[in-house]
Scaffold this motif. Sequence first.
Motif, mmCIF file in Angstrom:
data_model
loop_
_atom_site.group_PDB
_atom_site.id
_atom_site.type_symbol
_atom_site.label_atom_id
_atom_site.label_comp_id
_atom_site.label_asym_id
_atom_site.label_seq_id
_atom_site.Cartn_x
_atom_site.Cartn_y
_atom_site.Cartn_z
ATOM 1 N N THR A 123 -118.651 76.431 -46.443
ATOM 2 C CA THR A 123 -117.155 75.558 -47.294
ATOM 3 C C THR A 123 -115.943 76.336 -47.718
ATOM 4 O OG1 THR A 123 -119.086 73.656 -46.973
ATOM 5 C CG2 THR A 123 -116.192 73.024 -47.798
ATOM 6 N N ARG B 218 -111.974 75.742 -48.966
ATOM 7 C CA ARG B 218 -110.236 74.908 -49.437
ATOM 8 C C ARG B 218 -109.832 75.753 -49.968
ATOM 9 N NH1 ARG B 218 -114.633 73.544 -52.594
ATOM 10 N NH2 ARG B 218 -114.027 72.663 -54.998
ATOM 11 N N SER C 200 -110.878 70.483 -46.536
ATOM 12 C CA SER C 200 -111.778 72.074 -46.434
ATOM 13 C C SER C 200 -111.727 72.509 -45.031
ATOM 14 C CB SER C 200 -113.820 72.009 -47.490
ATOM 15 O OG SER C 200 -114.027 70.685 -46.787
ATOM 16 N N GLU D 54 -116.008 73.543 -42.848
ATOM 17 C CA GLU D 54 -116.861 73.936 -42.805
ATOM 18 C C GLU D 54 -117.444 74.242 -41.546
ATOM 19 O OE1 GLU D 54 -120.798 71.096 -44.462
ATOM 20 O OE2 GLU D 54 -118.554 70.487 -45.001
ATOM 21 N N VAL E 49 -108.345 78.471 -43.419
ATOM 22 C CA VAL E 49 -107.990 77.548 -44.102
ATOM 23 C C VAL E 49 -105.832 77.945 -44.351
ATOM 24 C CG1 VAL E 49 -107.651 75.688 -46.149
ATOM 25 C CG2 VAL E 49 -110.067 76.246 -45.263
#
Length: 303
Positions: free
Chosen positions: A123, A125, A44, A46, A88
């Motif tokens: 965060t 993901r 992930s 962050e 991401v």
Amino acid sequence: MTSARPVILGEMPSLSKLYVNAAAQAARRRLLGTHDGTALPGESHEVRGVAVDVATLTAYQHLIGETASDVLPAGFIHALAFPLAMSVMNRDDFPLPLLGMIHLRNSVEQRIPVFFTDALDITARVENLRGHRAGTQVDVIAEVRRAGTAEICWLGISTYLAKGVFLPGIDKPSPAPDRAEFKVPDPTALWHLGVDTGRAYAAVSGDFNPIHLSVLSAKALGMRRSIAHGMYLASRALADVGPSRGDSFAWEVDFDAPVFLPCRVALEITTVEGSAGAWCRSDFVAWNPRSGRRHFHGSVSAL
């Protein structure tokens, strides 16, 4: 949801740089051959201690029609987390092309109020790579916490489609059942969206995706005209639901068809009351008043 190893970034990524990198990545893949990986990144991204710019927040509230408040609108938090989510999908080990992704659905849980004075840990993901009758889809999960705390204040799941991209080993689902005919209701609101709507939302969200900015930039990416941001439309519908939704709610929206600019959009909001006449849920649907084509639909419900 699975636990991903965090990569801590020093600051929020620049969306403009991400789009430039995505274009270069697409060119490399065309030159070297289609990227055929089917595994999602196990990490992930962050960023910690993110601060809100008050001027941007005020401009957002004005543009969307949200009441001026110290509490961050749920759509504003989505925009705040969006660059991290895009970063991401911009990784070299992400198996789908970022450019051309279609936003299919968005689901948000606004669990507790977030204030403009709060420093935030954000965060993002990716999960749930799966087939779609028109390509491959994936979920992008964003979580927002007050800095240094473990409690999730805001959770967002955005589902994106890479149209025409069929990865090996991922089966297409069975054809979807025929969608029920949309019967045009009586609108409760009528929006007049100018050709500059995409640029106005880009200024407060940072999302300068070329398909939203002008006819020329949209045509360069295969669109006949520029289109409105899906989250601008969804956030405006949320604002039209009004303060009856309270501070804790779930917000769901499915995007059915793009809104080409300029245009008019009709909106209907229906409210369901619970016990003792308290607000329980508001459903909304938006369509083109000329063609009757549905653009998006969703709901806001109490948590």
